[in-house]
Design an enzyme around this catalytic site. Structure first.
Site, mmCIF file in Angstrom:
data_model
loop_
_atom_site.group_PDB
_atom_site.id
_atom_site.type_symbol
_atom_site.label_atom_id
_atom_site.label_comp_id
_atom_site.label_asym_id
_atom_site.label_seq_id
_atom_site.Cartn_x
_atom_site.Cartn_y
_atom_site.Cartn_z
ATOM 1 N N HIS A 44 14.924 -6.191 10.156
ATOM 2 C CA HIS A 44 13.637 -6.489 9.522
ATOM 3 C C HIS A 44 13.696 -6.137 8.051
ATOM 4 C CE1 HIS A 44 9.316 -7.075 9.164
ATOM 5 N NE2 HIS A 44 9.345 -6.050 8.342
ATOM 6 N N ASP B 5 -1.828 -6.074 16.422
ATOM 7 C CA ASP B 5 -1.400 -6.054 15.018
ATOM 8 C C ASP B 5 -2.006 -7.228 14.257
ATOM 9 O OD1 ASP B 5 0.200 -5.293 12.680
ATOM 10 O OD2 ASP B 5 1.155 -7.218 13.057
ATOM 11 N N ARG C 127 -7.244 -5.280 7.872
ATOM 12 C CA ARG C 127 -6.725 -4.469 6.758
ATOM 13 C C ARG C 127 -6.691 -5.273 5.473
ATOM 14 N NH1 ARG C 127 -1.128 -3.256 8.711
ATOM 15 N NH2 ARG C 127 -0.837 -2.282 6.704
ATOM 16 N N SER D 103 2.510 -1.430 12.160
ATOM 17 C CA SER D 103 2.417 -2.893 12.190
ATOM 18 C C SER D 103 3.812 -3.512 12.369
ATOM 19 C CB SER D 103 1.773 -3.357 10.874
ATOM 20 O OG SER D 103 1.947 -4.721 10.671
ATOM 21 N N LYS E 196 5.725 -5.016 16.325
ATOM 22 C CA LYS E 196 6.306 -6.357 16.552
ATOM 23 C C LYS E 196 7.777 -6.237 16.937
ATOM 24 C CE LYS E 196 4.393 -7.340 12.633
ATOM 25 N NZ LYS E 196 3.671 -7.714 11.432
HETATM 26 N N1 URA Z 1 4.416 -6.444 6.955
HETATM 27 C C1 URA Z 1 3.870 -6.252 8.181
HETATM 28 O O1 URA Z 1 4.287 -6.848 9.163
HETATM 29 N N2 URA Z 1 2.857 -5.383 8.278
HETATM 30 C C2 URA Z 1 2.365 -4.689 7.242
HETATM 31 O O2 URA Z 1 1.453 -3.909 7.416
HETATM 32 C C3 URA Z 1 2.938 -4.898 5.965
HETATM 33 C C4 URA Z 1 3.977 -5.786 5.847
#
Ligand code: URA
Length: 442
Positions: free
Chosen positions: A82, A161, A168, A183, A187
């Site tokens: 990621h 999320d 947010r 967050s 995932k």
């Molecule tokens: N990328 C994400 O998936 N979540 C966040 O909160 C910030 C960047």
């Protein structure tokens, strides 16, 4: 249990219990907890932070709020990667095929561009025919056959999320290290891999502006991943300068292929080799030295390019994009020339990304359509000497009317001064099992 009491507890700086966090996440996804109460909670978390135990519980509940992916039928160790997002970041298209060519299994769900940053799914969709949406069976079969599949995130992955992120976004609570960590990791945990490599970007083109913040985010994400029984490592990498020379979807696919042919820019090539080596290391017991050697051989032998080609073909994409010598060109272009001589001392990378968005490479509104050919090819970067009249960059678009505004943004992003400035090292730190190694230490 009452949400009011939980908000009050967090507001006063006390830690929430795992069952209170479950109540909150489940209630919010089901709709029994309204947006305004969750918004108040998010703001309380923003100010008060979370303990490692709270963060692990929050991430776990978010990860299990929808579908989770079971990769157990794929033999071998599955590794996910990621990146926290940047400009010109096409590393997934290079590092993942290199690692897959070395036997690592990659079943990856990627995202779309966010703000000034590009997204792997948008890049892959610039390949004619490439399908970023596969059903579960086809996804698993592609990984078994090619060693790698990269698709978009499935609709019901970590819905908590999705809902919390949208909230947010409009309540000024995005920039919270625990909330970002939960967050991202929710995932990644839902996506089912055994190991996760995090590329945490820092600098003017990144969400984390300083290496210190990036290391804090990395440490939080690593703690969450380990708590969930995953092997996790992170690199802190520089995003104070765009990565490689191309920004924009088809341009970045072309540059990724060029890099897999061994002809890519040095910064991009070296970062991708290191990311791939870290992924190979996470998957096995080899030393980093051996993993680096394996990654280098997979690139040099052309096996990594073949791996990318087989994935593109398996997912319906036109394989000819991996055979193109010439860069794909949009109908309209403009050269941006230096107005003075000197050295490039800074590139505001956020603004470089925004200039590419103005050309059509990213979205301003959710429903905007991407222009796959739009983007920027950089001819000069931070540290380079320029003479008045030299081409700094070439802008490409299918929408001629965007050129002037994009040029203004790009010019404003590039600072030319009298003194040469050294480029920062690309890899600033490695956050490993227990330690943060800063550049040069190991
Ligand atoms: N990328 C994400 O998936 N979540 C966040 O909160 C910030 C960047």
């Amino acid at each position: 249990m009452r949400m009011y009491d939980l908000i009050e507890k967090k507001r006063d700086g006390r830690a929430l219990l795992a069952e209170e966090i479950s109540y909150m996440v489940e209630g919010y996804v089901q709709g029994s907890i309204p947006d305004y109460q969750m918004a108040a909670m998010l703001m309380a978390i923003y100010w008060r932070g979370m303990t490692d135990e709270e963060l692990a519980a929050l991430t776990d509940r978010m990860a299990h709020s929808g579908d989770t992916v079971d990769l157990s039928e794929i033999p071998g160790v599955k590794v996910d990667k990621h990146s926290t997002g940047g400009v010109g970041d096409k590393t997934t298209l290079i590092a993942c095929p290199i690692a897959a060519a070395c036997g690592v299994k990659i079943a990856k769900m990627s995202g779309r561009g966010l703000g000034h940053t590009g997204g792997t799914v948008d890049k892959l969709e610039s390949i004619p025919g490439y399908r970023t949406s596969l059903d579960r069976r086809e996804f698993l079969e592609t990984v078994k056959k090619c060693g790698i599949s990269v698709i978009g995130q499935s609709g019901n992955l970590a819905p908590a999320d999705k809902k919390m992120y949208a909230l947010r976004d409009v309540t000024a609570t995005v920039e919270s290290i625990p909330l970002i960590a939960a967050s991202i990791m929710s995932k990644k945990l839902a996506a089912g891999s055994d190991c996760i490599l995090l590329d945490v970007k820092t600098g003017s083109g990144a969400f984390m502006k300083t290496p210190k913040e990036a290391a804090q985010l990395a440490e939080k994400m690593i703690a969450i991943g380990r708590h969930a029984g995953k092997r996790v490592a992170a690199l802190i990498t520089d995003m104070d300068i765009p990565l490689g020379n191309c920004i924009g979807n088809a341009l970045e696919v072309w540059e990724a292929v060029k890099t897999l042919r061994g002809k890519g820019p040095q910064d991009l090539t070296s970062l991708c080799l290191e990311l791939a080596a870290q992924m190979i290391r996470l998957a096995g017991e080899d030393s980093l030295e051996i993993c680096r050697k394996k990654a280098g051989e997979a690139l040099k032998s052309g096996e990594a390019l073949k791996t990318l080609q087989s994935m593109i073909t398996a997912q319906g994409g036109d394989r000819r994009v991996t055979e193109m010598e010439q860069m794909p060109k949009a109908p309209f272009m403009r050269e941006v020339k230096a107005l003075e001589s000197g050295y490039i001392t800074h590139m505001d990378t956020h603004q470089c990304g925004m200039a590419a968005c103005v050309l059509g490479a990213g979205r301003e509104k959710k429903e905007d359509r991407i222009d796959p050919l739009a983007g920027i090819v950089l001819r000069k970067k931070t540290g380079d000497q320029v003479e008045k009249g030299d081409i700094l960059a070439v802008l490409y678009t299918s929408r001629e009317e965007t050129l002037a505004a994009a040029e203004n943004r790009f010019r404003a992003a590039v600072v030319i001064g009298g003194e040469r400035k050294e480029r920062k090292p690309l890899i600033l730190a490695r956050v490993d099992r227990e330690t943060t190694w800063y550049q040069g230490e190991k």
